[in-house]
Design a protein around this motif. Structure first.
Motif, PDB file in Angstrom:
ATOM      1  N   ALA A  73       0.817  -1.206   0.000  1.00  0.00           N
ATOM      2  CA  ALA A  73       0.000   0.000   0.000  1.00  0.00           C
ATOM      3  C   ALA A  73       0.852   1.258   0.000  1.00  0.00           C
ATOM      4  O   ALA A  73       1.996   1.273   0.470  1.00  0.00           O
ATOM      5  N   ILE A  74       0.271   2.328  -0.531  1.00  0.00           N
ATOM      6  CA  ILE A  74       0.785   3.679  -0.335  1.00  0.00           C
ATOM      7  C   ILE A  74       0.115   4.214   0.929  1.00  0.00           C
ATOM      8  O   ILE A  74      -1.112   4.142   1.063  1.00  0.00           O
ATOM      9  N   SER A  75       0.867   4.754   1.849  1.00  0.00           N
ATOM     10  CA  SER A  75       0.309   5.157   3.141  1.00  0.00           C
ATOM     11  C   SER A  75       0.650   6.609   3.446  1.00  0.00           C
ATOM     12  O   SER A  75       1.679   7.131   3.016  1.00  0.00           O
ATOM     13  N   HIS A  76      -0.254   7.263   4.184  1.00  0.00           N
ATOM     14  CA  HIS A  76       0.033   8.622   4.638  1.00  0.00           C
ATOM     15  C   HIS A  76      -0.629   8.860   5.991  1.00  0.00           C
ATOM     16  O   HIS A  76      -1.639   8.225   6.334  1.00  0.00           O
ATOM     17  N   ALA A  77      -0.065   9.770   6.758  1.00  0.00           N
ATOM     18  CA  ALA A  77      -0.618  10.124   8.064  1.00  0.00           C
ATOM     19  C   ALA A  77      -1.833  11.021   7.874  1.00  0.00           C
ATOM     20  O   ALA A  77      -1.873  11.884   7.002  1.00  0.00           O
ATOM     21  N   LYS A  85      -5.627  16.491  17.975  1.00  0.00           N
ATOM     22  CA  LYS A  85      -4.592  16.070  17.017  1.00  0.00           C
ATOM     23  C   LYS A  85      -4.496  14.547  16.907  1.00  0.00           C
ATOM     24  O   LYS A  85      -3.403  13.983  16.793  1.00  0.00           O
ATOM     25  N   LEU A  86      -5.636  13.875  16.967  1.00  0.00           N
ATOM     26  CA  LEU A  86      -5.627  12.420  16.828  1.00  0.00           C
ATOM     27  C   LEU A  86      -5.040  12.043  15.475  1.00  0.00           C
ATOM     28  O   LEU A  86      -5.343  12.653  14.457  1.00  0.00           O
ATOM     29  N   GLN A  87      -4.207  11.016  15.472  1.00  0.00           N
ATOM     30  CA  GLN A  87      -3.501  10.623  14.251  1.00  0.00           C
ATOM     31  C   GLN A  87      -3.809   9.179  13.903  1.00  0.00           C
ATOM     32  O   GLN A  87      -3.850   8.309  14.771  1.00  0.00           O
ATOM     33  N   GLN A  88      -4.050   8.957  12.632  1.00  0.00           N
ATOM     34  CA  GLN A  88      -4.154   7.600  12.116  1.00  0.00           C
ATOM     35  C   GLN A  88      -3.494   7.568  10.749  1.00  0.00           C
ATOM     36  O   GLN A  88      -3.037   8.600  10.247  1.00  0.00           O
ATOM     37  N   TYR A  89      -3.451   6.384  10.171  1.00  0.00           N
ATOM     38  CA  TYR A  89      -2.737   6.214   8.899  1.00  0.00           C
ATOM     39  C   TYR A  89      -3.682   5.596   7.877  1.00  0.00           C
ATOM     40  O   TYR A  89      -4.390   4.632   8.154  1.00  0.00           O
ATOM     41  N   VAL A  90      -3.691   6.202   6.685  1.00  0.00           N
ATOM     42  CA  VAL A  90      -4.542   5.752   5.587  1.00  0.00           C
ATOM     43  C   VAL A  90      -3.688   4.967   4.609  1.00  0.00           C
ATOM     44  O   VAL A  90      -2.626   5.439   4.176  1.00  0.00           O
ATOM     45  N   HIS A  91      -4.149   3.771   4.269  1.00  0.00           N
ATOM     46  CA  HIS A  91      -3.419   2.882   3.357  1.00  0.00           C
ATOM     47  C   HIS A  91      -4.245   2.678   2.091  1.00  0.00           C
ATOM     48  O   HIS A  91      -5.427   2.373   2.152  1.00  0.00           O
ATOM     49  N   GLU A  92      -3.609   2.839   0.956  1.00  0.00           N
ATOM     50  CA  GLU A  92      -4.265   2.738  -0.350  1.00  0.00           C
ATOM     51  C   GLU A  92      -3.500   1.730  -1.201  1.00  0.00           C
ATOM     52  O   GLU A  92      -2.316   1.922  -1.486  1.00  0.00           O
ATOM     53  N   ALA A  93      -4.166   0.639  -1.564  1.00  0.00           N
ATOM     54  CA  ALA A  93      -3.511  -0.414  -2.342  1.00  0.00           C
ATOM     55  C   ALA A  93      -4.401  -0.812  -3.512  1.00  0.00           C
ATOM     56  O   ALA A  93      -5.594  -0.483  -3.554  1.00  0.00           O
ATOM     57  N   TYR A  94      -3.825  -1.541  -4.453  1.00  0.00           N
ATOM     58  CA  TYR A  94      -4.537  -1.887  -5.681  1.00  0.00           C
ATOM     59  C   TYR A  94      -4.500  -3.388  -5.916  1.00  0.00           C
ATOM     60  O   TYR A  94      -3.434  -4.012  -5.836  1.00  0.00           O
ATOM     61  N   MET A  95      -5.670  -3.946  -6.169  1.00  0.00           N
ATOM     62  CA  MET A  95      -5.777  -5.333  -6.614  1.00  0.00           C
ATOM     63  C   MET A  95      -5.840  -5.306  -8.137  1.00  0.00           C
ATOM     64  O   MET A  95      -6.770  -4.719  -8.712  1.00  0.00           O
ATOM     65  N   THR A  96      -4.865  -5.899  -8.793  1.00  0.00           N
ATOM     66  CA  THR A  96      -4.681  -5.750 -10.237  1.00  0.00           C
ATOM     67  C   THR A  96      -4.980  -7.052 -10.979  1.00  0.00           C
ATOM     68  O   THR A  96      -5.075  -8.126 -10.388  1.00  0.00           O
ATOM     69  N   ASP A  97      -5.108  -6.915 -12.298  1.00  0.00           N
ATOM     70  CA  ASP A  97      -5.317  -8.058 -13.198  1.00  0.00           C
ATOM     71  C   ASP A  97      -6.489  -8.926 -12.755  1.00  0.00           C
ATOM     72  O   ASP A  97      -6.435 -10.167 -12.793  1.00  0.00           O
TER      73      ASP A  97
END
Length: 451
Positions: A73-77, A85-97
């Motif tokens: 995944a590509i991740s960002h805070a 100022k609560l913090q979490q992390y967002v993950h973005e991934a791709y299921m391909t083909d």
């Protein structure tokens, strides 16, 4: 070889130790949802964790468990703007083909902890125009009084939808309680949004801090992640998602977004017109309607609705003339907590189909507008006053719509009443004999912009 085995053993011991200490909880995936990507045969999956870790997605065909794939995944805070100022992390991934004809299961997480396996049928990722997409459509769904959710989930589990359109206004409001309202809302829709692509546009309830919560929680297939507009194809239809809100918060965020979106929409609709042999249906969706007959003081009650005619006095960057010029078949809105279907309309005049007076949606000569914003929220539903000549059907039940571009000549629209146990309370077929725009547009239009 011995050293490699030793490192693996140490890694397993470390993972086991972290889990025993409860540290794995901060890496547990939550708020899982799917979206279409910009590439065919591919789905985007997004999830959140409380801690920073490398995110992974694994997927496999249900018919072939040996066909497992994995991507990183590509991740960002994502740091909440409130004083907490609560913090979490967002993950973005791709299921391909992906093979749209196959059923899959997938899971997201990390080397420390995984979600449960989730089943999905990636039909919506198909690049083919020869199939009939089925979509659930609604707006204005809150965390409180989310009346339509149980029936929508039941429908989704039955496999009757290929995608969802959520036409603005989420949670009421995602920033509240230091963003925890947004977290709870995303977990509430996850049983639906993790099974089918959940396609969105922003509403007025997302405007705080320049749509900060919306931009961080939903990743759509736009060329620029900062853009609030994008397009995608499903079967014989081209869908175009807009932000109507740029017209209503111009004093907060400026005119730049209005101009950028208008230019993009002009170019996108022009390309869509050239592609009508493949995608004859052009469908636009955004939050605030151009027309309504509700008992309130919203802008859609005005003769010069901002989204319809453009900025005040000068009428720059209005959208309705673009829809008419390029023959947009269907415009979907929300915002009003009710349901209203219009006759084909342009500039407040009705342009019913010319083939048969009893069949006004056969070759209609203007865009058909529908508003479905009664999925359920804390603000309840809206009532109506006397109907305008362009208003064809109205109802204030809680509910949602179903949309299916069945083929290149027939499109089905239905409104479902949750109050009436899932009854179809309104249904129309939009039919057209040729993949083209409206007959008279070139004679009557001069599209207005500052350029």
């Amino acid at each position: 070889m011995a050293l490699r085995k030793c490192k693996s053993a140490v890694g397993l011991i470390l993972i086991f130790s972290l889990m025993k200490l409860g540290l794995g909880d901060q890496f547990e995936p939550n708020q899982i949802h799917l979206a279409l990507s910009r590439n065919p045969n591919e789905l985007m999956v997004v999830w959140n964790t409380n801690g920073s870790i490398e995110g992974l997605v694994q997927w496999e065909k249900i018919s072939d468990p040996q066909s497992r794939f994995q991507s990183v995944a590509i991740s960002h805070a994502f740091v909440e703007h409130s004083s907490s100022k609560l913090q979490q992390y967002v993950h973005e991934a791709y299921m391909t083909d992906l093979d749209p004809a196959e059923a899959y299961k997938y899971r997201v997480g990390s080397k420390l902890v995984w979600s449960e396996w989730i089943e999905c049928q990636p039909t919506a990722a198909s690049n083919s125009t020869d199939w009939s997409p089925r979509l659930a459509v609604f707006g204005d769904l809150g965390l409180v009084n989310a009346q339509s959710i149980p029936r929508l989930l039941q429908d989704t589990k039955r496999g009757i939808y290929d995608a969802v359109l959520h036409v603005g206004d989420f949670a009421y409001d995602m920033y509240e309680n230091s963003g925890r309202t947004g977290d709870l809302f995303m977990d509430m829709i996850a049983p639906i949004a993790s099974r089918v692509p959940y396609m969105t546009c922003p509403g007025n309830h997302e405007n705080k801090d320049n749509f900060f919560q919306y931009r961080n929680r939903f990743r759509m297939p736009s060329k620029n992640p900062k853009d609030l507009f994008y397009t995608f194809n499903l079967g014989p239809a081209r869908f175009i998602s807009l932000s109507t809100e740029v017209y209503y918060f111009v004093f907060n965020y400026g005119i730049v977004d209005i101009v950028a979106q208008w230019r993009w929409l002009d170019a996108t609709l022009k390309a869509a017109m050239a592609d009508r042999e493949n995608h004859p249906w052009i469908i636009v969706f955004g939050h605030r309607p151009m027309y309504c007959s509700n008992l309130d003081h919203d802008d859609c009650k005005n003769h010069e609705t901002l989204t319809r005619v453009g900025l005040p006095f000068f009428h720059w960057y209005g959208l309705e003339k673009l829809l008419y010029k390029y023959g947009v078949d269907l415009a979907i809105w929300a915002h009003e907590h009710s349901y209203e279907r219009l006759w084909p309309v342009f500039d407040r005049k009705v342009y019913n189909g010319t083939t048969d007076p009893k069949d006004p949606y056969h070759n209609p000569q203007a865009t058909v507008h529908v508003t479905s914003g009664s999925a359920g929220c804390r603000e309840r539903t809206d009532l109506f006053e006397n109907p305008e000549p362009w208003s064809a059907f109205r109802n204030s039940d809680y509910g949602y719509a179903r949309l299916s571009p069945v083929n290149k000549t027939h499109l089905l629209w239905e409104q479902i009443s949750d109050d009436q146990d899932g009854k179809v309370i309104d249904s129309i077929w939009i039919k057209k004999d040729k993949p083209e725009g409206f007959v008279e547009t070139n004679e009557v239009l001069e599209v207005s912009s500052f350029e």
